[in-house]
Design a protein around this motif. Structure first.
Motif, PDB file in Angstrom:
ATOM      1  N   GLN A  78       0.822  -1.207   0.000  1.00  0.00           N
ATOM      2  CA  GLN A  78       0.000   0.000   0.000  1.00  0.00           C
ATOM      3  C   GLN A  78       0.856   1.258   0.000  1.00  0.00           C
ATOM      4  O   GLN A  78       0.525   2.245  -0.631  1.00  0.00           O
ATOM      5  N   ALA A  79       1.912   1.270   0.752  1.00  0.00           N
ATOM      6  CA  ALA A  79       2.642   2.525   0.943  1.00  0.00           C
ATOM      7  C   ALA A  79       4.137   2.290   0.849  1.00  0.00           C
ATOM      8  O   ALA A  79       4.633   1.216   1.139  1.00  0.00           O
ATOM      9  N   GLN A  80       4.847   3.301   0.444  1.00  0.00           N
ATOM     10  CA  GLN A  80       6.295   3.257   0.384  1.00  0.00           C
ATOM     11  C   GLN A  80       6.839   4.513   1.058  1.00  0.00           C
ATOM     12  O   GLN A  80       6.162   5.521   1.159  1.00  0.00           O
ATOM     13  N   LYS A  83     -14.279  -5.006  -0.551  1.00  0.00           N
ATOM     14  CA  LYS A  83     -13.780  -4.635   0.776  1.00  0.00           C
ATOM     15  C   LYS A  83     -14.688  -5.174   1.870  1.00  0.00           C
ATOM     16  O   LYS A  83     -14.221  -5.672   2.900  1.00  0.00           O
ATOM     17  N   SER A  84     -15.990  -5.066   1.655  1.00  0.00           N
ATOM     18  CA  SER A  84     -16.946  -5.567   2.645  1.00  0.00           C
ATOM     19  C   SER A  84     -16.823  -7.076   2.804  1.00  0.00           C
ATOM     20  O   SER A  84     -16.861  -7.603   3.915  1.00  0.00           O
ATOM     21  N   GLN A  85     -16.668  -7.772   1.677  1.00  0.00           N
ATOM     22  CA  GLN A  85     -16.543  -9.221   1.737  1.00  0.00           C
ATOM     23  C   GLN A  85     -15.228  -9.622   2.398  1.00  0.00           C
ATOM     24  O   GLN A  85     -15.184 -10.526   3.235  1.00  0.00           O
ATOM     25  N   LEU A  86     -14.150  -8.949   2.022  1.00  0.00           N
ATOM     26  CA  LEU A  86     -12.835  -9.258   2.587  1.00  0.00           C
ATOM     27  C   LEU A  86     -12.799  -8.975   4.079  1.00  0.00           C
ATOM     28  O   LEU A  86     -12.172  -9.712   4.853  1.00  0.00           O
ATOM     29  N   ALA A  87     -13.468  -7.919   4.497  1.00  0.00           N
ATOM     30  CA  ALA A  87     -13.443  -7.522   5.907  1.00  0.00           C
ATOM     31  C   ALA A  87     -13.974  -8.613   6.818  1.00  0.00           C
ATOM     32  O   ALA A  87     -13.572  -8.705   7.989  1.00  0.00           O
ATOM     33  N   LYS A  88     -14.855  -9.468   6.299  1.00  0.00           N
ATOM     34  CA  LYS A  88     -15.430 -10.531   7.130  1.00  0.00           C
ATOM     35  C   LYS A  88     -14.353 -11.451   7.676  1.00  0.00           C
ATOM     36  O   LYS A  88     -14.513 -12.041   8.746  1.00  0.00           O
ATOM     37  N   ASN A  89     -13.236 -11.580   6.936  1.00  0.00           N
ATOM     38  CA  ASN A  89     -12.151 -12.435   7.399  1.00  0.00           C
ATOM     39  C   ASN A  89     -11.361 -11.801   8.534  1.00  0.00           C
ATOM     40  O   ASN A  89     -10.602 -12.495   9.218  1.00  0.00           O
ATOM     41  N   TYR A  90     -11.515 -10.499   8.712  1.00  0.00           N
ATOM     42  CA  TYR A  90     -10.756  -9.781   9.738  1.00  0.00           C
ATOM     43  C   TYR A  90     -11.629  -9.395  10.928  1.00  0.00           C
ATOM     44  O   TYR A  90     -11.114  -9.119  12.008  1.00  0.00           O
ATOM     45  N   LEU A  91     -12.928  -9.375  10.717  1.00  0.00           N
ATOM     46  CA  LEU A  91     -13.848  -9.013  11.792  1.00  0.00           C
ATOM     47  C   LEU A  91     -14.235 -10.281  12.542  1.00  0.00           C
ATOM     48  O   LEU A  91     -15.366 -10.761  12.477  1.00  0.00           O
ATOM     49  N   THR A  92     -13.301 -10.841  13.242  1.00  0.00           N
ATOM     50  CA  THR A  92     -13.528 -12.119  13.905  1.00  0.00           C
ATOM     51  C   THR A  92     -12.729 -12.191  15.191  1.00  0.00           C
ATOM     52  O   THR A  92     -11.817 -11.388  15.423  1.00  0.00           O
ATOM     53  N   ASP A  93     -13.068 -13.141  16.024  1.00  0.00           N
ATOM     54  CA  ASP A  93     -12.349 -13.389  17.265  1.00  0.00           C
ATOM     55  C   ASP A  93     -11.598 -14.707  17.094  1.00  0.00           C
ATOM     56  O   ASP A  93     -12.200 -15.787  17.037  1.00  0.00           O
ATOM     57  N   THR A  94     -10.290 -14.646  17.014  1.00  0.00           N
ATOM     58  CA  THR A  94      -9.485 -15.823  16.691  1.00  0.00           C
ATOM     59  C   THR A  94      -9.607 -16.914  17.737  1.00  0.00           C
ATOM     60  O   THR A  94      -9.745 -18.103  17.405  1.00  0.00           O
ATOM     61  N   ASN A 124     -12.659   1.481   9.477  1.00  0.00           N
ATOM     62  CA  ASN A 124     -11.314   1.838   9.932  1.00  0.00           C
ATOM     63  C   ASN A 124     -10.309   0.709   9.777  1.00  0.00           C
ATOM     64  O   ASN A 124      -9.175   0.822  10.264  1.00  0.00           O
ATOM     65  N   LEU A 125     -10.725  -0.363   9.104  1.00  0.00           N
ATOM     66  CA  LEU A 125      -9.879  -1.551   9.029  1.00  0.00           C
ATOM     67  C   LEU A 125      -8.574  -1.308   8.277  1.00  0.00           C
ATOM     68  O   LEU A 125      -7.533  -1.884   8.621  1.00  0.00           O
ATOM     69  N   GLU A 126      -8.615  -0.446   7.273  1.00  0.00           N
ATOM     70  CA  GLU A 126      -7.373  -0.176   6.533  1.00  0.00           C
ATOM     71  C   GLU A 126      -6.334   0.513   7.420  1.00  0.00           C
ATOM     72  O   GLU A 126      -5.135   0.397   7.180  1.00  0.00           O
ATOM     73  N   GLU A 133      -2.568  -3.721   8.613  1.00  0.00           N
ATOM     74  CA  GLU A 133      -1.674  -3.499   7.473  1.00  0.00           C
ATOM     75  C   GLU A 133      -1.931  -4.543   6.387  1.00  0.00           C
ATOM     76  O   GLU A 133      -1.943  -4.229   5.198  1.00  0.00           O
ATOM     77  N   GLU A 134      -2.155  -5.783   6.797  1.00  0.00           N
ATOM     78  CA  GLU A 134      -2.411  -6.846   5.826  1.00  0.00           C
ATOM     79  C   GLU A 134      -3.674  -6.557   5.019  1.00  0.00           C
ATOM     80  O   GLU A 134      -3.684  -6.701   3.785  1.00  0.00           O
ATOM     81  N   PHE A 135      -4.748  -6.148   5.702  1.00  0.00           N
ATOM     82  CA  PHE A 135      -5.990  -5.818   5.016  1.00  0.00           C
ATOM     83  C   PHE A 135      -5.758  -4.678   4.024  1.00  0.00           C
ATOM     84  O   PHE A 135      -6.242  -4.716   2.888  1.00  0.00           O
ATOM     85  N   ALA A 136      -5.025  -3.649   4.468  1.00  0.00           N
ATOM     86  CA  ALA A 136      -4.751  -2.507   3.598  1.00  0.00           C
ATOM     87  C   ALA A 136      -4.002  -2.937   2.340  1.00  0.00           C
ATOM     88  O   ALA A 136      -4.295  -2.477   1.229  1.00  0.00           O
TER      89      ALA A 136
END
Length: 649
Positions: free
Chosen positions: A18-20, A95-106, A455-457, A461-464
């Motif tokens: 994403q960034a340099q 983004k909404s679909q991908l976010a589901k993989n991060y909006l979880t309790d491991t 605010n996930l991005e 960092e991985e999501f971004a």
């Protein structure tokens, strides 16, 4: 679908960051836009084992691909494709679909996955009694159902389930059913939990699911059936065969198997599942519930010993014969874990994960509630809410703060509109304090999840990085579609000119129009050869030789080239009846009615390949123009350092 697959391929080959920062070594610039060395090294190493083209594993060759990619992204941005509504909408959906993989309790997820694995590896046999109850049932009706099930539980323990089933099952308000064996995910989670925590030959206490109240008798428990590896021969039940229908043909093949012919050889010659026929009909290993055909799976699991062969049977795909090649226990945990995790997140047990997430987010975002708010909303409710006619009062104090989530403030107006939009004419009646409490929890939870996603991005960092990868992939797809792939619609004259200039590249190979006979017995095929030479048709030959329920010969007819599965590679293409050839473990002879020589393809016959080749040439020319438009400057010293670093690794 093609658009999605193309974007995913871009993500594999060009996993961008994403960034340099300015202090990183610049490998090259595209019109003064820097591309950094660590980005290239990371991408090169990540994809080293993924690419099949050996040339792409060379640093210089891979760099050319990467430069071309950057040129295309630069052009897409210059054309404003990143501002198009369709692009923004698709990116938002992703983004909404991908976010589901991060909006979880491991931790909670891992515990549920381990539990699901244990239950996948073990099956339970159970019967149950269900008293159906609606969601808005009265406390008295609930108590009556509970007490009735307590009585039925005692009866089952004394009289047995069958006696109670005959007495109480009416299929309307009371269900007494034998459920057979099941494992994880086959029942709603509340039911599954009780089934796996009740001992064999015991009856559970009454418990609730969304269907009503149950008691459950566990009759048996056993290890799962595991996995099967099979081969099959399939004849399509929608085939357009002139000689016989699918059922007739599959039984002919089955007869040949019974006569001792090789299953694998017959699969190679006659199976119409082209994905497996070349491999003797062998399919990938599967477990219970993995196939889309219940009929196929049941037959496969019914075979007991390696080498067992089923009788012909029909599925939704066609007629089959199955041979059991191998059987094994349930896969180990690490192998099956990704699949189980995905299923856990889709299942009702995911509510446990959601509850844990909400509690975590409340702490992270320091949620500040307004204790007076719920009492206020209770005071403005009336019976109209249950009829769908409720309105916010005219003096509604919408500007007051309801709750603060980190930097986001939600007002009375936000919750008031939420209540208004969610009222239904058939809303179950419940006390206003319960109604408001339930709706407030749903409202707060939804906004907590939404705030995290927004605010996930910034938080991951991985999501971004992944979002940026997909963003560029979409841009590249839209650019290629506009500039190259739509050429068949706009460049008709140019494509015709390209075909004329390259006509020698588009030819039919030599083919035959033939009836090809196959038999396992050499004397039989000699007889077939003589009958063909005497002018007898395949139908006449089969009628004489395939008598008394025996299948001695099978014919395949049509136009074929050297690669056809019914032919041998060394068959001579000459009109007339051929000599006898050995093919797999059988013998074949062909009546070649016509030989179609090599010949140029017309434009229409070769159109698909012509357009594809034209697009390759057009893309090469287009890239040359982009190089002129956006000058690329490569830092040779940095490139040499990269080569040295990669070589040392």
């Amino acid at each position: 679908m093609f658009r999605f697959i193309y974007v995913l391929l871009c993500l594999v080959v060009f996993n961008l960051t994403q960034a340099q920062t300015a202090d990183k070594a610049v490998l090259f610039t595209v019109a003064d836009t820097p591309v950094y060395s660590d980005e290239f090294i990371r991408i090169f190493n990540k994809n080293l084992d993924l690419v099949k083209d050996e040339s792409q594993k060379d640093v210089d060759s891979y760099l050319k691909l990467f430069v071309s990619y950057k040129l295309k992204i630069k052009e897409a941005q210059a054309k404003g494709l990143d501002t198009m509504p369709t692009y923004l909408r698709e990116l938002g959906n992703y983004k909404s679909q991908l976010a589901k993989n991060y909006l979880t309790d491991t931790k909670v997820t891992d515990a549920l996955v381990e539990e699901a694995y244990h239950r996948t590896a073990n099956e339970v046999k159970a019967s149950h009694v269900l008293i159906r109850l609606d969601d808005n049932v009265s406390p008295q009706d609930t108590l009556n159902a509970y007490n009735e099930l307590i009585k039925l539980r005692s009866r089952i323990l004394k009289e047995g389930f069958d006696a109670v089933q005959k007495d109480v099952h009416n299929g309307k308000t009371v269900y007494a059913e034998n459920l057979g064996y099941f494992s994880a995910f086959k029942m709603v989670y509340d039911f599954e939990n009780v089934a796996y925590t009740t001992k064999v030959n015991q009856v559970s206490m009454p418990f609730k699911t969304r269907f009503g109240y149950h008691i459950l008798l566990v009759e048996d428990a056993r290890p799962s059936r595991g996995e099967r590896t099979v081969a099959h021969i399939m004849i399509n039940n929608k085939r357009d065969d002139k000689l016989e229908d699918a059922e007739t043909r599959i039984h002919e093949i089955y007869k040949k198997i019974q006569q001792g012919e090789s299953f694998e050889s017959l699969a190679k010659q006659f199976s119409e599942d082209k994905s497996s026929s070349g491999n003797g009909g062998k399919l990938a290993t599967f477990g219970g519930g993995q196939l889309s055909s219940i009929e196929f799976e049941d037959v496969a699991f019914s075979l007991k010993n390696n080498g067992d062969i089923s009788e012909p049977f029909e599925s939704g795909f066609g007629w089959h014969i199955i041979k059991l090649l191998d059987k094994s226990e349930v896969s180990d945990f690490e192998t099956i874990k990704p699949e189980l995790e995905a299923r856990v997140k889709r299942d009702s047990r995911s509510q446990l994960i959601n509850t844990s997430i909400v509690n975590t987010l409340k702490e992270r975002y320091k949620v500040q509630d307004n204790p007076e708010a719920l009492a206020y909303f209770e005071s403005i409710m009336n019976e109209g809410y249950f009829l769908g006619s409720w309105q916010l009062p005219k003096d509604f104090t919408g500007a007051k703060t309801l709750v603060v989530i980190d930097k986001k403030t939600l007002t009375y107006e936000d919750f008031g509109q939420y209540l208004f939009k969610n009222q239904r004419r058939a809303t179950p009646r419940k006390p206003f304090n319960v109604l408001i409490k339930d709706y407030y929890e749903a409202f707060l939870n939804a906004n907590l999840m939404q705030y995290q996603e927004e605010n996930l991005e910034n938080e991951s960092e991985e999501f971004a990085h992944i979002v940026t990868e997909y963003r560029d992939g979409l841009l590249l797809f839209d650019l290629m579609e506009n500039e190259i792939w739509n050429s068949s619609k706009t460049d008709s004259i140019a494509i015709q000119t390209f075909y004329t200039a390259n006509k020698s590249n588009y030819n039919w190979s030599k083919r035959i129009d033939a009836d090809v006979a196959s038999a396992s017995n050499k004397n039989t095929i000699k007889t077939v050869k003589k009958m063909l030479e005497s002018g007898q048709t395949p139908e006449e030959i089969k009628e004489k030789l395939n008598a008394n329920g025996s299948i001695e010969v099978i014919f395949t007819s049509g136009i074929m080239d050297k690669s056809h599965q019914a032919l041998t590679a060394d068959m001579v293409f000459e009109k007339g009846v051929s000599k006898i050839y050995r093919h797999e473990s059988a013998y074949v002879v062909a009546n070649i009615k016509d030989v179609l020589p090599e010949a140029p393809k017309t434009f229409e016959e070769a159109k698909g390949q012509i357009i594809s080749d034209y697009q390759v040439v057009k893309e090469q020319q287009w890239l040359q123009s982009l190089e002129q438009k956006y000058p690329v400057q490569i830092n040779e010293s940095v490139l040499n350092n990269i080569k040295a670093k990669l070589k040392s690794n």
